[in-house]
Scaffold this motif. Sequence first.
Motif, mmCIF file in Angstrom:
data_model
loop_
_atom_site.group_PDB
_atom_site.id
_atom_site.type_symbol
_atom_site.label_atom_id
_atom_site.label_comp_id
_atom_site.label_asym_id
_atom_site.label_seq_id
_atom_site.Cartn_x
_atom_site.Cartn_y
_atom_site.Cartn_z
ATOM 1 N N ILE A 5 0.756 -0.692 0.232
ATOM 2 C CA ILE A 5 0.410 0.016 -0.116
ATOM 3 C C ILE A 5 1.083 1.389 0.171
ATOM 4 N N LEU A 6 0.908 1.721 -0.935
ATOM 5 C CA LEU A 6 2.056 3.149 -1.386
ATOM 6 C C LEU A 6 0.778 4.374 -1.245
ATOM 7 N N LEU A 7 1.622 5.074 -0.451
ATOM 8 C CA LEU A 7 1.632 6.895 -0.502
ATOM 9 C C LEU A 7 1.453 7.251 -2.010
ATOM 10 N N PRO A 8 -0.181 7.664 -1.745
ATOM 11 C CA PRO A 8 -0.381 7.925 -3.955
ATOM 12 C C PRO A 8 0.318 9.647 -3.902
ATOM 13 N N GLN A 9 0.312 10.031 -5.363
ATOM 14 C CA GLN A 9 0.944 11.167 -5.781
ATOM 15 C C GLN A 9 -0.257 11.478 -6.241
ATOM 16 N N THR A 10 -1.296 12.772 -4.980
ATOM 17 C CA THR A 10 -2.487 13.094 -5.569
ATOM 18 C C THR A 10 -2.244 14.968 -5.964
ATOM 19 N N THR A 11 -1.305 15.309 -6.610
ATOM 20 C CA THR A 11 -1.380 16.642 -6.701
ATOM 21 C C THR A 11 0.063 16.532 -8.244
ATOM 22 N N PRO A 12 0.717 16.701 -8.738
ATOM 23 C CA PRO A 12 1.741 16.824 -9.857
ATOM 24 C C PRO A 12 2.547 17.634 -9.119
ATOM 25 N N THR A 13 2.547 18.116 -7.812
ATOM 26 C CA THR A 13 3.068 18.705 -7.130
ATOM 27 C C THR A 13 3.722 18.737 -6.097
ATOM 28 N N ALA A 14 2.718 17.157 -5.625
ATOM 29 C CA ALA A 14 3.040 16.811 -4.412
ATOM 30 C C ALA A 14 3.764 16.569 -4.200
ATOM 31 N N GLN A 15 5.042 16.522 -2.757
ATOM 32 C CA GLN A 15 5.700 16.048 -2.053
ATOM 33 C C GLN A 15 5.857 14.565 -0.723
ATOM 34 N N ARG A 16 4.708 15.093 -0.538
ATOM 35 C CA ARG A 16 4.575 15.035 0.821
ATOM 36 C C ARG A 16 2.371 14.364 1.010
ATOM 37 N N ASP A 17 2.636 13.483 1.784
ATOM 38 C CA ASP A 17 1.315 13.692 2.504
ATOM 39 C C ASP A 17 0.737 13.130 3.883
ATOM 40 N N ARG A 18 -0.222 13.767 4.570
ATOM 41 C CA ARG A 18 -0.885 13.448 5.785
ATOM 42 C C ARG A 18 -1.706 12.404 5.715
ATOM 43 N N VAL A 19 -2.357 11.354 6.461
ATOM 44 C CA VAL A 19 -2.792 9.811 6.738
ATOM 45 C C VAL A 19 -3.677 10.458 7.545
ATOM 46 N N THR A 20 -4.759 11.097 6.936
ATOM 47 C CA THR A 20 -5.962 11.679 8.447
ATOM 48 C C THR A 20 -6.822 10.209 9.565
ATOM 49 N N ARG A 21 -6.540 9.714 8.183
ATOM 50 C CA ARG A 21 -7.316 8.230 8.908
ATOM 51 C C ARG A 21 -7.562 7.395 8.417
ATOM 52 N N TRP A 22 -7.978 6.014 8.786
ATOM 53 C CA TRP A 22 -7.487 4.957 8.488
ATOM 54 C C TRP A 22 -8.985 3.840 9.064
ATOM 55 N N PHE A 23 -9.885 3.225 7.767
ATOM 56 C CA PHE A 23 -10.447 3.090 8.099
ATOM 57 C C PHE A 23 -11.025 1.729 8.199
ATOM 58 N N ALA A 24 -9.877 0.870 8.438
ATOM 59 C CA ALA A 24 -9.957 -0.788 8.845
ATOM 60 C C ALA A 24 -8.778 -0.679 10.223
ATOM 61 N N HIS A 25 -9.058 -1.465 10.843
ATOM 62 C CA HIS A 25 -7.667 -1.859 11.241
ATOM 63 C C HIS A 25 -6.629 -2.262 11.479
ATOM 64 N N ASP A 26 -5.066 -2.378 11.948
ATOM 65 C CA ASP A 26 -4.210 -4.129 11.524
ATOM 66 C C ASP A 26 -4.850 -4.945 11.702
ATOM 67 N N GLY A 27 -4.891 -5.986 11.034
ATOM 68 C CA GLY A 27 -5.328 -7.415 10.846
ATOM 69 C C GLY A 27 -6.508 -7.741 10.234
ATOM 70 N N ASP A 28 -7.257 -6.413 10.393
ATOM 71 C CA ASP A 28 -8.823 -7.013 9.881
ATOM 72 C C ASP A 28 -8.648 -7.476 8.028
#
Length: 74
Positions: A5-28
């Motif tokens: 599961i890779l952090l995608p590039q959501t805009t052409p200039t994006a270098q970083r992004d913040r994960v604000t929420r996981w909808f599932a938990h580890d092991g789900d």
Amino acid sequence: MAVEILLPQTTPTAQRDRVTRWFAHDGDTVREGEPLFALESGNNTIAAPASGVLKINASSDASYEVGTVLGYID
């Protein structure tokens, strides 16, 4: 075989992004195409790239470089 599961590039200039929420938990069990996590940029919701058991390597409310492996689905 585990799918990264890779952090995608959501805009052409994006270098970083913040994960604000996981909808599932580890092991789900997740299904391909269902919402997996949300990003700060543009309130983007990212879908699971595969079905299987989720292993999360990244915290919510943390910033990561584009391309970072946030977890796996096996």
